[in-house]
Design a protein around this motif. Structure first.
Motif: not given
Length: 555
Positions: A149-166
């Protein structure tokens, strides 16, 4: 056994990647009947929500609680006195059937079903016998369903943790309230349907992904052979390959074009293909167009899957009135009450000055603005010029200030300063030569990014427009002002009159306008056209690597 066979069949055929129908499975009464001697006629789930918590299954669940179980999920079990979530005295609940089926069909949403173990969970319903085994099943299904449910609703990865520009921080489900909502759902199937993004954009891309997967299974795309640049009117033996390739992309060719002459409707179809891929729409098949025609279908599948992840980061509701800038597309649109009311080309940051992704709100519009030169530009680009000639910036109407006092540039020993000890502020006066043009749209943010006019108009005619230091230059910005300030009781040409007066003027919009800077390299429009864009900032590659690393990560 029915569910087990079905899961195995799907696993063998699709690697748990296909659509997953609902199959009922049951737990034998004899298995459920194993409990304490005083409860020999009751299955492990009997009386588990009663005031007496010390049933064998409740004790087993309490003892089996893993240390790394999310805190909120632990609290949820504690609140229900460790009663099982997914089965009761009648056996495994229908909600469990539906949850396992949903996880097995996760590939429809570009998620990997194997990350959630539906095959193993289905198998446990057949093999579990003791309270301890049922406890492990219940806890594991809860953990995996929360992950899904977490992956489906808000993504598998947290964007700011993989790229500070996100700079996106999607809300992830809080476990305790999430399970309480699931438990209270009148229709669990509807609850499952509410988990993915509820936007039309997500639904369209999901549908298109399924269609392209069918194309891939059928053999993929026809390759167009290499050759000389192909221009309208030319004859070429590659024309049949080209025609077939365009049809595979679902681009309609109006007439039954045949033969080896490149003309008519076939040229128009190529222009459509070029438009859908962010290329110059000139109908000429040169190096770039040929390369896009020959992108393998698997690459396009990956690109769509990555952008479904990006859609999961975004809010479903972007607002009643908003500006939407797709940095990969280098276009801006204004949407009001669900309808696009304005579009325009933009220039975005160069790859080494990549424009960040974030959302904000338009606070004011400034006509005839000053340009306060960013510190990095002042020290890296203008200071070397001032060292060579203290009057170098005078022609640009850039003035020098220190502590709010203007200083004559000829009185400064510029060779004494560097990027580490530069105490000055450079400011350019309003006018036609101002780097911001004659108008800017401000949504103050930590990145010092905004939308503005520019005196350099030639870049807007290019297919790729990543040339700025990070801010967004808009084509025809006064038309944009007319749209965004339409509620300020202005008449036609009002903002241009202020511009021509030369007076610096600040206007606050009377209606809230949200601003969303996004990065999407694949999407499907309402008209059914599928669009792909060049990954100008290499963010697809970064995201793909992050998703592969996350394959085995826990929540």
């Amino acid at each position: 056994m029915v569910l087990m066979r079905s899961v195995r069949r799907l696993s063998a055929r699709f690697g748990l990647a296909g659509a997953f129908a609902f199959f009922v499975f049951t737990t034998p009464a004899a298995v459920l009947a194993q409990t304490a001697a005083s409860q020999t006629d009751a299955p492990p789930g009997a009386d588990l929500a009663a005031t007496e918590p010390q049933t064998p299954i409740a004790i087993a669940i309490q003892n089996a609680m893993p240390a790394d179980l999310p805190t909120g999920l632990q609290q949820y079990y504690e609140h229900r006195v460790f009663a099982p979530v997914w089965f009761d005295q009648t056996g495994v609940k229908e909600d469990a059937h539906l949850a396992i089926a949903a996880m097995a069909g996760a590939n429809e949403h570009a998620l990997n079903p194997n990350n959630y173990g539906p095959l193993e969970l289905a198998q446990q319903t057949e093999t579990a016998k003791t309270p301890e085994e049922w406890a492990r099943f219940d806890l594991e299904l809860s953990r995996q369903f929360l992950r899904y449910a977490t992956h489906l609703s808000s993504g598998r990865v947290q964007p700011n943790k993989i790229n500070k520009a996100l700079n996106l921080f999607p809300d992830r489900p809080e476990p305790k309230s999430f399970f309480e909502n699931a438990e209270q759902a009148v229709d669990f199937s509807a609850f499952l349907d509410s988990l993915p993004p509820q936007s039309d954009n997500y639904a369209r891309l999901k549908r298109r992904l399924a269609q392209y997967r069918e194309k891939a299974e059928a053999g993929g795309f026809t390759s167009v052979p290499d050759g000389d640049v192909l221009k309208p009117g030319m004859t070429d033996a590659r024309i049949p390959f080209l025609r077939e390739r365009l049809i595979e992309e679902d681009i309609q060719i109006a007439s039954n074009h045949s033969g080896d002459i490149y003309d008519g409707d076939l040229v128009e179809a190529v222009k459509t293909f070029q438009d859908h891929h962010g290329l110059a729409t000139d109908g000429v098949i040169g190096k770039n167009t040929l390369a896009r025609l020959n992108v393998p279908i698997q690459d396009k599948l990956i690109q769509m899957e990555l952008n479904m992840e990006r859609r999961r980061w975004m809010r479903d509701d972007l607002g009643d009135f908003y500006v939407f800038v797709n940095l990969a597309d280098q276009n801006l649109k204004v949407v009001r009450d669900g309808k696009t009311v304005h579009t325009t080309r933009v220039v975005v940051g160069k790859p080494y000055h990549a424009t960040p992704v974030f959302s904000d709100q338009l606070e004011y519009v400034e006509i005839n603005p000053f340009w306060n030169v960013p510190y990095s530009i002042a020290t890296k680009e203008y200071l070397p010029k001032l060292k060579q000639n203290p009057s170098a910036l005078s022609s640009k109407k850039i003035r020098v200030f220190q502590d709010d006092s203007e200083i004559a540039p000829t009185r400064v020993a510029w060779n004494s300063y560097s990027g580490g000890n530069f105490p000055f502020r450079l400011r350019q006066d309003p006018g036609d030569g101002n780097a911001l043009g004659r108008i800017k749209f401000m949504f103050p943010n930590e990145f010092n990014i905004y939308i503005h006019d520019t005196p350099s108009k030639s870049l807007f005619s290019r297919a790729e427009r990543a040339y700025s230091h990070g801010c967004i230059r808009a084509s025809n910005p006064f038309a944009l002002a007319d749209i965004l300030l339409a509620d300020n009781n202005s008449t036609a040409g009002h903002w241009e009159q202020i511009r021509d007066s030369g007076k610096r003027t600040v206007i606050k919009p009377r209606v809230p306008v949200e601003v969303h800077l996004t990065y999407l390299t694949a999407w499907m429009n309402k008209d059914g056209s599928t669009h792909f864009r060049k990954d100008i900032y290499d963010r697809d590659d970064v995201l793909l690597k992050a998703l592969r690393r996350a394959m085995t990560d826990n929540l």
